[in-house]
Enzyme design. Structure first.
Site, PDB file in Angstrom:
ATOM      1  CD  GLU A 173     -75.310  -1.175 -12.294  1.00  0.00           C
ATOM      2  OE1 GLU A 173     -74.190  -1.338 -12.782  1.00  0.00           O
ATOM      3  OE2 GLU A 173     -75.526  -1.226 -11.051  1.00  0.00           O
ATOM      4  CD  GLU A 196     -72.073   1.960 -13.850  1.00  0.00           C
ATOM      5  OE1 GLU A 196     -71.511   1.119 -13.103  1.00  0.00           O
ATOM      6  OE2 GLU A 196     -73.146   2.494 -13.571  1.00  0.00           O
TER       7      GLU A 196
END
Length: 686
Positions: free
Chosen positions: A163, A320
């Site tokens: 991320e 995710e």
């Protein structure tokens, strides 16, 4: 070299001869648990149908407990164990969170916020993207990981960092200042060119040397807007450069292993220009978490749609999402029965060939211990784990869909990160404007009408679309204005909105009146904006209600039709929505925020003029979303109630459990099936 748009990306490295299948799994953090739990984990993974996990994402402190000293024994053991149980590994480079020994020895790697305060360790992503010291230590770790696991049979893909930019996209440190100057010199070449682009004669900001330039730190008033824009560009590029640095080490050591990093195309995450990043990875991956609200399901679809288009229509990886509640919203709601499958399969419908969660086993300690997981605190004898295993079976049944490309729609919504950045800067006519919300409202209107629409980066080709919506396309360089003009002249139908076409790539206003670069194409002239206060609204003669914005429109071009006018307010009697015919095409303008519901009749009228109609039977329009992958048609329930599919052709599965492709014309009126096929509350169906 980055992959070009026409090249086929490398997908997951499955075992030789393995049949097509969906990847299914989660982030796995075995270091949080004693070794005996690992064996329980792999047994339960097999039971759930898990075939891949992302490993070592936050493991730097375990792998390198001191500078240059490595402990791979535990990671070797878990890699071997996973391989023995046919679970592949998306192996992270572990650089997302620097260990305490590194930040203690080198506090100068810590980010600095715009107020000059240090962002201290204690959470994650406490590193400067431009820190040479951090880069040195991170790349040393990447080399060690690549050397250690280059030929491990479990290795299916490399997962760079994690991320990128989630918490450290904007760093205002001295390292960032030095790197920003280098970036500006490369962009402009000379200080004079920078001064022209930034308009530095305003407020006596003219520079005589690049060394005088700083990031837009806390200032006495509004910082220079082009400085802010360039710092946003630079910050996205700095993270992309870190991605490239790790990637090149991995490609040199393991050219046979595909490489990715997880984007965050969701909600208001705006700092990374993923349209610029997509070509840097071998396959696109994304993290997505739903936010509660009336458009929650539409936002999920919008994000998945955009990711599918960032991937060029090719398969992508949902890295995710959540099985149930998250831990970081003000109130964290558990998902209702059926929502886990519905959410997951919506991503599949838009091109995902992998469905993964954060995380495998719910943590007993730490900041995310109340974040749901595939194995919750309640264990395997739980509704969540039963839903997980049911999803695993569904994905196994859908194996023939894996690898199928998204089928383009006939309508598109253009999405432009720079317009997002600039339209929401300070010192504008209204601070209430929300770029992504306006785009989402148009998407919801398409869904309500049952019309498929692609969400595409503004730089991508749009000539193949009959109808193109460009909401708040605020930044319009001359080249983009020319592309839009040629699109319309060739028979395309363009729709844009308030605060569009106003500035060029340097955030300089196109002079002569609004909407600037699009003024002549639209055949209108706006002398002054008319933003609305929070408690103000206007009524159109169609009965629609407008909020946030109005424009004082004067029709100036030929063949302009006023589709709706203001009934009241400061612009009473003036045009609110216009449409100009240009040869076989048209250019339309919507000058106020109508919201998702208010846009439906407007979009219906514009779609009909463009020759667009829903592919769904009328009773299903608005209730279900249609998404198509190479002939496989997904119907996704947008409501909380069952939807009766009586009369639709095709059966999801044959007696052997194999997926059947639909007929060539799937929505021609068919003979009714013997029994109805209801969509139960919330889940998706093919």
């Amino acid at each position: 070299m980055p992959l070009g748009e026409t090249e086929t990306p490398r997908w997951l490295r499955w075992p030789a001869g393995d049949r097509p299948r969906f990847a299914f799994g989660a982030d796995y953090n075995p270091e949080q648990w004693p070794r005996h739990v690992w064996h329980d984990d792999v047994r339960a993974m097999r039971a759930a149908g898990v075939n891949i996990v992302s490993l070592a994402i936050f493991s730097w402190a375990r792998i390198e407990p001191a500078a240059g000293e490595y402990d791979f024994d535990w990671l070797d053991e878990i890699m071997d164990l996973l391989h023995e149980h046919d679970v592949a590994v998306d192996l992270a480079t572990a650089t997302a969170s620097p260990p305490p020994w590194l930040t203690s020895a080198h506090p100068e790697i810590l980010p600095v916020d715009r107020h000059g305060a240090t962002v201290w360790p204690g959470a994650r992503q406490h590193w400067r993207p431009t820190s040479p010291i951090f880069r040195e230590h991170a790349l040393r770790l990447v080399r060690a990981m690549a050397h250690r696991y280059a030929h491990h049979p479990a290795l299916a893909a490399w997962h760079i960092n994690n991320e990128l930019g989630c918490h450290n996209v904007y760093d205002y440190s001295d390292d960032a200042a030095r790197a920003f100057r280098v970036w500006l010199r490369a962009r402009y070449g000379s200080v004079d060119a920078l001064n022209r682009a930034w308009g530095t004669d305003f407020w006596s900001q003219r520079y005589s040397d690049f060394a005088q330039v700083l990031p837009p730190r806390q200032a006495a008033s509004h910082p220079n807007p082009t400085q802010q824009l360039d710092f946003k560009r630079f910050s996205s590029d700095a993270l992309r450069e870190h991605l490239r640095a790790e990637r090149e080490i991995l490609r040199a050591a393991t050219p046979q292993v595909p490489i990715t990093t997880n984007f965050m195309v969701m909600g208001e995450t705006s700092g990374m220009n993923y349209a610029d990043w997509a070509a840097e990875v071998d396959f696109v991956a994304n993290d997505h978490y739903r936010h509660p609200g009336p458009q929650s399901l539409d936002e999920l679809s919008f994000s998945a749609n955009l990711v599918g288009n960032l991937a060029g229509g090719r398969p992508w990886f949902l890295m995710e999402h959540s099985t149930s509640a998250v831990n970081w919203q003000p109130v964290n709601l558990a998902k209702r029965p059926g929502e886990l499958a519905r959410d997951s399969l919506t991503h599949v419908a838009h091109g995902a060939d992998a469905v993964c969660f954060f995380q495998w086993r719910q943590s007993a300690a730490g900041a995310e211990k109340y974040h749901s997981a595939m194995v919750p605190h309640a264990g395997e004898e739980s509704a969540v784990f039963r839903a997980v295993t049911a999803l695993g079976r569904t994905l196994a049944d859908l194996a023939p869909v894996a690898g199928a490309a998204r089928r383009p729609a006939r309508a598109a919504i253009l999405f432009d990160w720079e317009s997002w950045w600039v339209s929401e800067l300070d010192s504008h006519p209204s601070s209430r404007l929300r770029y992504r919300q306006e785009a989402l409202d148009w998407y919801s209107a398409f869904l309500a009408l049952g019309i498929r629409a692609d969400v595409r980066p503004a730089h991508a080709a749009f000539t193949g679309y009959d109808l193109v919506i460009a909401p708040i396309l605020h930044v319009v360089p001359a080249a983009l204005a020319d592309r839009l003009r040629r699109y319309v002249e060739a028979g395309g139908h363009l729709v844009t909105t308030y605060f569009s076409g106003v500035v060029d790539e340097d955030d300089h206003v196109w002079l002569g009146g609004y909407p600037g670069a699009l003024r002549d194409l639209l055949g209108i002239h706006v002398e002054e904006f008319g933003p609305l206060l929070d408690d103000e609204q206007v009524v159109l003669d169609s009965g629609a209600i407008g909020t946030l914005w109005t424009d004082r429109i004067e029709v100036t071009g030929p063949d302009v039709t006023v589709l709706a006018a203001y009934r009241d307010g400061a612009q009473a009697g003036r045009p609110a929505i216009t449409r100009r015919r240009v040869a076989d095409g048209s250019a339309s303008y919507v000058s106020t925020r109508l919201g998702a519901d208010g846009l439906v009749p407007v979009l219906a009228q514009l779609s009909e003029a463009a020759g667009l109609a829903s592919e769904l039977p009328e009773p299903l329009r608005g209730k279900v979303e249609l998404a198509v992958r190479d002939g496989y048609h997904f119907l996704i329930n947008r409501t909380d109630e069952p939807v009766d599919l009586t009369g639709l052709p095709g059966t999801p599965l044959n007696d052997a459990g194999d997926l059947l492709p639909p007929e060539p014309s799937p929505y021609a009126p068919p003979p009714p099936p013997p029994t109805p096929h209801p969509i139960t509350p919330k889940p998706s169906s093919i």
